[in-house]
Design an enzyme around this catalytic site. Structure first.
Site, PDB file in Angstrom:
ATOM      1  N   TYR A  33     -10.125   9.609 104.721  1.00 42.96           N
ATOM      2  CA  TYR A  33      -8.872   9.925 105.228  1.00 42.96           C
ATOM      3  C   TYR A  33      -9.049   9.926 106.758  1.00 42.96           C
ATOM      4  O   TYR A  33     -10.321  10.119 107.333  1.00 42.96           O
ATOM      5  CB  TYR A  33      -8.210  11.269 104.701  1.00 42.96           C
ATOM      6  N   ARG A  52     -13.065   4.774 113.279  1.00 43.47           N
ATOM      7  CA  ARG A  52     -13.746   5.832 112.142  1.00 43.47           C
ATOM      8  C   ARG A  52     -13.445   5.703 111.058  1.00 43.47           C
ATOM      9  O   ARG A  52     -14.210   5.504 109.863  1.00 43.47           O
ATOM     10  CB  ARG A  52     -13.833   7.405 112.714  1.00 43.47           C
ATOM     11  N   LYS A 148     -15.793  10.286 106.337  1.00 46.33           N
ATOM     12  CA  LYS A 148     -14.649  11.096 106.050  1.00 46.33           C
ATOM     13  C   LYS A 148     -14.020  10.974 105.034  1.00 46.33           C
ATOM     14  O   LYS A 148     -12.959  10.304 104.754  1.00 46.33           O
ATOM     15  CB  LYS A 148     -13.767  10.971 107.281  1.00 46.33           C
ATOM     16  N   GLU A 181     -21.665  22.318 111.171  1.00 45.88           N
ATOM     17  CA  GLU A 181     -20.226  22.033 111.706  1.00 45.88           C
ATOM     18  C   GLU A 181     -19.375  23.265 111.029  1.00 45.88           C
ATOM     19  O   GLU A 181     -19.813  23.822 110.284  1.00 45.88           O
ATOM     20  CB  GLU A 181     -19.801  20.737 111.648  1.00 45.88           C
ATOM     21  N   LEU A 206     -20.108  15.073 110.792  1.00 44.60           N
ATOM     22  CA  LEU A 206     -18.835  14.190 110.838  1.00 44.60           C
ATOM     23  C   LEU A 206     -18.817  14.078 112.447  1.00 44.60           C
ATOM     24  O   LEU A 206     -18.760  15.184 113.009  1.00 44.60           O
ATOM     25  CB  LEU A 206     -17.380  14.543 110.327  1.00 44.60           C
TER      26      LEU A 206
HETATM   27  N1  PDD Z   1     -11.155  17.650 109.820  1.00 44.46           N
HETATM   28  N2  PDD Z   1     -16.017  18.132 111.043  1.00 44.46           N
HETATM   29  C1  PDD Z   1     -15.515  18.014 109.936  1.00 44.46           C
HETATM   30  C2  PDD Z   1     -15.988  18.501 108.698  1.00 44.46           C
HETATM   31  C3  PDD Z   1     -14.157  17.844 109.772  1.00 44.46           C
HETATM   32  O1  PDD Z   1     -13.372  18.091 108.508  1.00 44.46           O
HETATM   33  C4  PDD Z   1     -13.230  17.275 110.946  1.00 44.46           C
HETATM   34  C5  PDD Z   1     -11.834  17.196 111.011  1.00 44.46           C
HETATM   35  C6  PDD Z   1     -14.226  17.383 112.168  1.00 44.46           C
HETATM   36  C7  PDD Z   1     -13.632  16.975 113.666  1.00 44.46           C
HETATM   37  O2  PDD Z   1     -13.193  15.774 113.732  1.00 44.46           O
HETATM   38  P1  PDD Z   1     -11.904  15.230 114.690  1.00 44.46           P
HETATM   39  O3  PDD Z   1     -12.361  15.536 115.955  1.00 44.46           O
HETATM   40  O4  PDD Z   1     -12.062  13.743 114.452  1.00 44.46           O
HETATM   41  O5  PDD Z   1     -10.898  15.786 113.999  1.00 44.46           O
HETATM   42  C8  PDD Z   1     -15.303  17.715 112.167  1.00 44.46           C
HETATM   43  C9  PDD Z   1      -9.589  17.195 110.049  1.00 44.46           C
HETATM   44  C10 PDD Z   1      -9.051  17.778 111.135  1.00 44.46           C
HETATM   45  C11 PDD Z   1      -9.107  17.825 108.640  1.00 44.46           C
HETATM   46  O6  PDD Z   1     -10.085  17.555 107.600  1.00 44.46           O
HETATM   47  O7  PDD Z   1      -8.075  18.400 108.458  1.00 44.46           O
END
Ligand code: PDD
Length: 291
Positions: A33, A52, A148, A181, A206
């Site tokens: 996703y 990504r 992801k 994270e 991630l």
């Molecule tokens: N989550 N780390 C994890 C485990 C995440 O699930 C996310 C994002 C990020 C940040 O990635 P980005 O900057 O590309 O959004 C880091 C999304 C927002 C979610 O699961 O809703």
């Protein structure tokens, strides 16, 4: 609630949008996703998110179900149909519907593609003004956190543990005591010496698209980022802590496991980066659509 969802090429009523019980996303979390912020009609870093997604799919040995341009058109059409200019856009791609069995289904089975858009007022997110509380929990995830995937049960448990303790986000901690994270965000600290620190993007975390954007923003501001792991103790002693993600954008953290950070108020670095990130989205080349 939005009116429409995108499902396999069709724009269907959100209430009645259904995926089959044999979908591998449901059976095995066999899918990936992406989440993209649409802020005032601008899709923040759309290219980075689609890149990504392509990578995540490749790592799971799935092709892109459609071209980048088709994703763009589908997203924009969905936003327009829902009359949304400020929304979080979710894309989910699974390996499709086939009788439950672990190996991949035969060639020709169509991947499932779902896109939804939910209203989200990024510019007036009260949490950014007051900051969020974070608690730490052990990182129970698998070893390919750079992908992801929709397999998010460890994150669900972590986030719930945070909610139970009155916090908004959980920071995940590896076996050596270092923060990997957040459950749905990248974790950052600003040390007492003013150094901006975030963990190196290996398969331990991630590689956040917002994280990458922040690296550019910091470079433009002449701020250096140290890419290294930090402990919970170091975070608790930091001048500031914050998170980054496509939904929370740049979110100040005002306590870690009950220990106040920066006097319990959002710090100047996080606030500056938030403002600069917004500028980056509003003025940047990644602007894809204006309503
Ligand atoms: N989550 N780390 C994890 C485990 C995440 O699930 C996310 C994002 C990020 C940040 O990635 P980005 O900057 O590309 O959004 C880091 C999304 C927002 C979610 O699961 O809703």
């Amino acid at each position: 609630m939005p009116h429409y969802a995108y499902l396999n090429g069709r724009y269907v009523s959100h209430d009645r949008a259904c995926v089959h019980i044999e979908d591998r996303g449901f059976q095995f979390a066999d899918g990936v996703y992406e989440v993209i912020a649409c802020i005032d009609g601008r899709l923040a870093d759309e290219r980075g998110h689609i890149d990504r997604m392509r990578r995540s799919l490749k790592e799971l040995k799935m092709p892109m179900p459609m071209k980048r341009e088709n994703f763009h058109d589908a997203i924009v059409r969905l936003l327009k149909k829902n009359r949304l200019r400020n929304a979080s856009v979710y894309i989910q791609v699974t390996r499709g519907v086939y009788k439950r069995d672990f190996p991949f289904p035969p060639k020709g089975v169509k991947q499932t593609v779902v896109i939804t858009a939910r209203p989200f007022d990024f510019k007036n997110n009260e949490k950014v003004k007051v900051g969020i509380k974070v608690v730490t929990v052990p990182d129970l995830r698998w070893k390919r956190r750079d992908i992801k995937t929709t397999g998010l049960i460890a994150q669900v448990l972590a986030k719930q543990a945070a909610v139970v303790k009155g916090a908004y986000e959980a920071w995940l901690v590896d076996e050596r005591g270092f923060v990997t994270e957040g459950s749905s965000s990248n974790a950052w600290i600003v040390t007492k010496k003013g150094s901006i620190v975030t963990r190196k993007a290996t398969s331990d975390i991630l590689r956040g698209v917002t994280r990458t954007a922040l690296q550019k923003v910091c470079k433009d501001l002449g701020l250096k980022i140290e890419e290294r792991a930090f402990t919970v103790g170091e975070a608790q002693q930091a001048q500031e802590c914050f998170t980054s993600s496509a939904v929370a954008l740049i979110m100040p953290v005002v306590s870690v496991d009950g220990k106040k950070i920066g006097g319990g108020k959002p710090g100047p670095v996080a606030q500056k980066l938030y403002a600069s990130y917004m500028d980056y989205v509003m003025k940047g080349k990644q602007v894809s659509w204006k309503a």
